[in-house]
Design a protein around this motif. Structure first.
Motif, PDB file in Angstrom:
ATOM      1  N   ASP A   1       9.372  -2.955  -0.533  1.00 28.40           N
ATOM      2  CA  ASP A   1      10.091  -2.198   0.498  1.00 28.40           C
ATOM      3  C   ASP A   1      10.643  -0.884  -0.073  1.00 28.40           C
ATOM      4  O   ASP A   1      11.678  -0.386   0.366  1.00 28.40           O
ATOM      5  CB  ASP A   1      11.225  -3.033   1.106  1.00 28.40           C
ATOM      6  CG  ASP A   1      12.200  -3.561   0.061  1.00 28.40           C
ATOM      7  OD1 ASP A   1      11.955  -3.351  -1.140  1.00 28.40           O
ATOM      8  OD2 ASP A   1      13.206  -4.189   0.451  1.00 28.40           O
ATOM      9  N   LEU A   2       9.910  -0.333  -1.054  1.00 31.33           N
ATOM     10  CA  LEU A   2      10.292   0.946  -1.666  1.00 31.33           C
ATOM     11  C   LEU A   2       9.403   2.077  -1.164  1.00 31.33           C
ATOM     12  O   LEU A   2       8.255   1.858  -0.771  1.00 31.33           O
ATOM     13  CB  LEU A   2      10.179   0.883  -3.188  1.00 31.33           C
ATOM     14  CG  LEU A   2      11.108  -0.048  -3.976  1.00 31.33           C
ATOM     15  CD1 LEU A   2      10.772   0.059  -5.463  1.00 31.33           C
ATOM     16  CD2 LEU A   2      12.558   0.287  -3.742  1.00 31.33           C
ATOM     17  N   VAL A   3       9.933   3.274  -1.237  1.00 30.77           N
ATOM     18  CA  VAL A   3       9.156   4.500  -1.057  1.00 30.77           C
ATOM     19  C   VAL A   3       9.525   5.427  -2.213  1.00 30.77           C
ATOM     20  O   VAL A   3      10.711   5.743  -2.409  1.00 30.77           O
ATOM     21  CB  VAL A   3       9.441   5.184   0.286  1.00 30.77           C
ATOM     22  CG1 VAL A   3       8.804   6.567   0.324  1.00 30.77           C
ATOM     23  CG2 VAL A   3       8.923   4.347   1.449  1.00 30.77           C
ATOM     24  N   VAL A   4       8.540   5.842  -2.981  1.00 36.67           N
ATOM     25  CA  VAL A   4       8.782   6.697  -4.147  1.00 36.67           C
ATOM     26  C   VAL A   4       8.618   8.155  -3.731  1.00 36.67           C
ATOM     27  O   VAL A   4       7.623   8.530  -3.098  1.00 36.67           O
ATOM     28  CB  VAL A   4       7.799   6.355  -5.287  1.00 36.67           C
ATOM     29  CG1 VAL A   4       8.007   7.287  -6.475  1.00 36.67           C
ATOM     30  CG2 VAL A   4       7.978   4.895  -5.714  1.00 36.67           C
TER      31      VAL A   4
ATOM     32  N   THR B   1       4.986   8.261   6.271  1.00 32.30           N
ATOM     33  CA  THR B   1       4.300   9.396   5.628  1.00 32.30           C
ATOM     34  C   THR B   1       3.221   8.925   4.660  1.00 32.30           C
ATOM     35  O   THR B   1       2.182   9.588   4.505  1.00 32.30           O
ATOM     36  CB  THR B   1       5.323  10.270   4.876  1.00 32.30           C
ATOM     37  OG1 THR B   1       6.319  10.722   5.801  1.00 32.30           O
ATOM     38  CG2 THR B   1       4.652  11.457   4.215  1.00 32.30           C
ATOM     39  N   TYR B   2       3.426   7.787   4.015  1.00 35.26           N
ATOM     40  CA  TYR B   2       2.504   7.321   2.976  1.00 35.26           C
ATOM     41  C   TYR B   2       1.619   6.169   3.452  1.00 35.26           C
ATOM     42  O   TYR B   2       1.004   5.488   2.641  1.00 35.26           O
ATOM     43  CB  TYR B   2       3.307   6.884   1.749  1.00 35.26           C
ATOM     44  CG  TYR B   2       4.198   7.990   1.242  1.00 35.26           C
ATOM     45  CD1 TYR B   2       3.668   9.044   0.506  1.00 35.26           C
ATOM     46  CD2 TYR B   2       5.557   8.007   1.530  1.00 35.26           C
ATOM     47  CE1 TYR B   2       4.469  10.073   0.050  1.00 35.26           C
ATOM     48  CE2 TYR B   2       6.372   9.032   1.078  1.00 35.26           C
ATOM     49  CZ  TYR B   2       5.823  10.064   0.347  1.00 35.26           C
ATOM     50  OH  TYR B   2       6.624  11.087  -0.094  1.00 35.26           O
TER      51      TYR B   2
ATOM     52  N   SER C   1       0.828  -1.208   0.000  1.00 30.52           N
ATOM     53  CA  SER C   1       0.000   0.000   0.000  1.00 30.52           C
ATOM     54  C   SER C   1       0.864   1.260   0.000  1.00 30.52           C
ATOM     55  O   SER C   1       0.561   2.235  -0.688  1.00 30.52           O
ATOM     56  CB  SER C   1      -0.924  -0.002   1.219  1.00 30.52           C
ATOM     57  OG  SER C   1      -1.684   1.184   1.279  1.00 30.52           O
ATOM     58  N   VAL C   2       1.944   1.246   0.761  1.00 29.53           N
ATOM     59  CA  VAL C   2       2.847   2.401   0.817  1.00 29.53           C
ATOM     60  C   VAL C   2       3.507   2.620  -0.540  1.00 29.53           C
ATOM     61  O   VAL C   2       3.668   3.762  -0.992  1.00 29.53           O
ATOM     62  CB  VAL C   2       3.907   2.208   1.922  1.00 29.53           C
ATOM     63  CG1 VAL C   2       5.038   3.216   1.775  1.00 29.53           C
ATOM     64  CG2 VAL C   2       3.263   2.341   3.300  1.00 29.53           C
ATOM     65  N   VAL C   3       3.885   1.544  -1.213  1.00 27.87           N
ATOM     66  CA  VAL C   3       4.504   1.679  -2.539  1.00 27.87           C
ATOM     67  C   VAL C   3       3.533   2.344  -3.513  1.00 27.87           C
ATOM     68  O   VAL C   3       3.883   3.289  -4.218  1.00 27.87           O
ATOM     69  CB  VAL C   3       4.944   0.304  -3.085  1.00 27.87           C
ATOM     70  CG1 VAL C   3       5.512   0.450  -4.494  1.00 27.87           C
ATOM     71  CG2 VAL C   3       5.978  -0.335  -2.172  1.00 27.87           C
TER      72      VAL C   3
ATOM     73  N   LYS D   1      13.279  -3.886   8.054  1.00 30.60           N
ATOM     74  CA  LYS D   1      12.237  -3.234   7.269  1.00 30.60           C
ATOM     75  C   LYS D   1      11.502  -2.179   8.108  1.00 30.60           C
ATOM     76  O   LYS D   1      11.385  -2.305   9.326  1.00 30.60           O
ATOM     77  CB  LYS D   1      11.242  -4.272   6.755  1.00 30.60           C
ATOM     78  CG  LYS D   1      11.867  -5.372   5.906  1.00 30.60           C
ATOM     79  CD  LYS D   1      12.552  -4.825   4.665  1.00 30.60           C
ATOM     80  CE  LYS D   1      13.071  -5.961   3.786  1.00 30.60           C
ATOM     81  NZ  LYS D   1      13.863  -5.475   2.648  1.00 30.60           N
ATOM     82  N   PRO D   2      10.957  -1.154   7.456  1.00 24.88           N
ATOM     83  CA  PRO D   2      10.350  -0.041   8.206  1.00 24.88           C
ATOM     84  C   PRO D   2       9.068  -0.411   8.938  1.00 24.88           C
ATOM     85  O   PRO D   2       8.663   0.297   9.854  1.00 24.88           O
ATOM     86  CB  PRO D   2      10.083   1.006   7.114  1.00 24.88           C
ATOM     87  CG  PRO D   2      10.005   0.230   5.847  1.00 24.88           C
ATOM     88  CD  PRO D   2      10.959  -0.907   6.010  1.00 24.88           C
ATOM     89  N   TRP D   3       8.405  -1.516   8.546  1.00 24.84           N
ATOM     90  CA  TRP D   3       7.182  -1.911   9.251  1.00 24.84           C
ATOM     91  C   TRP D   3       7.472  -2.791  10.467  1.00 24.84           C
ATOM     92  O   TRP D   3       6.565  -3.183  11.174  1.00 24.84           O
ATOM     93  CB  TRP D   3       6.237  -2.635   8.292  1.00 24.84           C
ATOM     94  CG  TRP D   3       6.852  -3.799   7.582  1.00 24.84           C
ATOM     95  CD1 TRP D   3       6.968  -5.077   8.040  1.00 24.84           C
ATOM     96  CD2 TRP D   3       7.423  -3.783   6.272  1.00 24.84           C
ATOM     97  NE1 TRP D   3       7.588  -5.867   7.116  1.00 24.84           N
ATOM     98  CE2 TRP D   3       7.878  -5.103   6.004  1.00 24.84           C
ATOM     99  CE3 TRP D   3       7.588  -2.802   5.302  1.00 24.84           C
ATOM    100  CZ2 TRP D   3       8.492  -5.450   4.798  1.00 24.84           C
ATOM    101  CZ3 TRP D   3       8.212  -3.148   4.112  1.00 24.84           C
ATOM    102  CH2 TRP D   3       8.647  -4.445   3.872  1.00 24.84           C
TER     103      TRP D   3
END
Length: 573
Positions: free
Chosen positions: A406-409, A557-558, A289-291, A541-543
């Motif tokens: 595990d990406l954030v754009v 943030t996302y 979902s964050v991606v 991982k961030p989660w």
């Protein structure tokens, strides 16, 4: 009379044995309370020989394998090619000062070493610690002092102090629980030990006793280090309970009213080659979902974006509910169960079990360093088997962008669709810290040893050229050839992925992706903020609760925090 003497002697021996057993039990118990401090120091994480044996299942997240790269051949490489990203250059500068013990810790325990430094506890209960130290020294000198008839008084005093310490330490392990008179006892014990040291004693006995204590302490320290590292690995490999709860609640919600979550007829969009298609392999609801959310938030035009989330049967219904109940501007999201796709049965059996892009913690000799013993460690991600069926799943599409979960754009990605790939099949970030020749020793294949490895996670794929050059068939053939001796299937698939795309990889500019946010601390905040895409490769991982805190903000943030199930399941990554 003889019977009475024998009986008394037996009782005497019994109580002496009992006293010895009690002391041993106390010592073992005291050792169990010890905390190991500064056993290992800071290092970056990675290696290529299996850390801990685990049984990967569908509930396992952040799967990170490891293997050793044999480097029988050194290649001269430009300094700029070692770590190309600006963030990676910072890591390289930081790693120059690492000690040999830091490297050994990284090779043995991986990212646990970094986490341990970050969460290192301050030494508490200093009085109890000092008492244990005094007790060790007193025990070492007491046998020698007791053998000297002229020192009976000192021997008795030492014995009484030792017994008093043993009694107190058996009842408490913290300073606050110590009797008030123990501070005076500390000085008294110091005086007794000082007097014992002033007399000539059998040094061999003292030396032997101290060596025994050192050996026992080292064994206990190693045990706790291994135990802590294992528990750390378990924490980073296992899906958090809160995320499992979220998946279950969403699945139940789907079956309450399945008709509400029936997809609208968007097949034209799903297979329209004129739109921008993104593919995400994931069984993690929040991560995928964050991606999607971060990508559409920075898109100039989100209406022409189509996301294909490929998951397994276990998480399929939860994914459908989540993406149906959340909006992502004008973008379209399709959730696919890869286990139900209508693809050739033979391919289902060999390639179609869902597997996430795999990460490998690798260790290798850095040829750019003057010392050949310099070990470099890093994370490398590769395509999973499922990636090789993409051309058949999306048979009408010409190009797709594959994103890891595990990406954030942080930038508009529309430029990727006009990217000139120079006739190559995929566009990827190069990983020139590792070259194919460094693992040539394992297989003896003929290929260009100076070719850089490449990273998955953020890739542009030209599906037309993929089909024309029969990439999937090449991959399957290489796996079969390299695994002829059986037992090395994992290594064979890794090398096959690298070898399949030899000469077919277009180098992606380093400005696109900043990797390392899942295992290194030394990336500057400004560097992270300015990166187009953040890649949390690594096992922190961030989660996860063990994620690196200073980078988590960029991921949170996302995250849509308004969904009611997040609070119900106590999801607060």
């Amino acid at each position: 009379m003889l019977l009475i003497i024998i009986l008394r002697y037996s009782i005497y021996i019994f109580f002496n044995l009992l006293n010895i057993i009690v002391r041993i039990a106390f010592y073992a118990n005291g050792q169990k309370r010890l905390r190991v401090y500064d056993q290992h120091v800071e290092v970056t994480t990675k290696n290529y020989s299996q850390d801990f044996t685990s049984n990967p299942g569908k509930e396992v997240e952040n799967k990170t394998n490891s293997f050793t790269v044999l480097t029988n051949t050194s290649y001269s490489r430009p300094e700029t090619n070692i770590l190309r990203q600006s963030g990676r250059n910072e890591v390289a500068k930081n790693s120059e000062g690492t000690t040999e013990s830091e490297q050994l810790c990284a090779l043995k325990y991986g990212s646990y070493c970094l986490w341990r430094i970050e969460h290192k506890e301050k030494v508490k209960d200093l009085v109890v610690k000092r008492m244990k130290d005094q007790l060790y020294v007193a025990r070492a000198y007491y046998p020698s002092i007791a053998k000297l008839p002229a020192l009976d008084k000192l021997s008795l005093e030492m014995k009484q102090n030792i017994q008093e310490y043993e009694r107190v330490l058996s009842e408490t392990s913290t300073d606050v629980d110590l009797p008030s008179h123990m501070k005076k006892k500390l000085q008294n014990m110091d005086d007794v030990i000082a007097r014992a040291k002033s007399y000539p004693v059998d040094c061999n006995n003292v030396d032997k006793k101290f060596r025994q204590l050192v050996d026992l302490t080292e064994d206990e320290a190693n045990f706790h280090a291994k135990q802590s590292a294992f528990l750390y690995q378990l924490a980073v490999l296992t899906m958090p309970k809160s995320l499992h709860c979220l998946s279950m609640r969403l699945t139940v919600e789907y079956f309450k009213s399945p008709s509400l979550y029936m997809e609208q007829s968007l097949s034209e969009k799903y297979m329209n080659p004129d739109l921008q298609h993104y593919v995400i392999f994931s069984n993690n609801i929040l991560a995928s979902s964050v991606v999607v959310n971060s990508t559409v938030m920075h898109a100039k035009e989100s209406g022409n974006q189509v996301f294909h989330v490929l998951t397994d049967k276990q998480n399929y219904f939860a994914m459908k509910v989540w993406f149906f109940s959340n909006t992502f501007r004008e973008a379209t999201v399709q959730v696919l169960n890869i286990e139900d796709l209508e693809i050739n049965t033979q391919e289902k059996g060999s390639l179609l079990q869902l597997s996430l892009p795999e990460e490998f913690r690798i260790s290798f000799h850095d040829a750019s360093k003057p010392s050949k013993s310099q070990i470099v460690t890093d994370y490398m991600s590769l395509f999973s088997n499922s990636h090789y069926v993409l051309p058949k799943i999306f048979h009408t599409l010409k190009k797709v962008v594959v994103l890891d979960d595990d990406l954030v754009v942080q930038r508009d990605l529309s430029a990727l669709w006009s990217l000139d790939m120079d006739g190559k099949v995929i566009s990827a970030l190069q990983f020139c810290s590792l070259r194919l020749g460094q693992i040539n020793y394992n297989f003896g294949k003929n290929f260009d040893g100076n070719t850089c490895a490449w990273l998955s996670g953020f890739n542009v794929i030209d599906l037309v050229r993929w089909r024309d050059q029969a990439v999937t068939e090449t991959y399957k053939r290489l796996v079969q050839e390299l695994d002829r001796d059986r037992g090395r299937f994992k290594t064979a698939t890794v090398f096959s992925s690298l070898l399949t795309f030899q000469g077919m990889v277009h180098t992606l500019d380093d400005d696109w992706v900043l990797p390392g946010l899942g295992h290194t601390y030394s990336l500057a905040p400004e560097t992270v903020r300015n990166a187009a895409v953040l890649h949390f490769n690594g096992n922190r991982k961030p989660w996860l609760e063990l994620g690196i805190q200073k980078y988590k903000t960029f991921w949170r943030t996302y995250l849509n925090r308004e969904h009611r199930f997040l609070s119900d399941c106590n999801v607060n990554p």
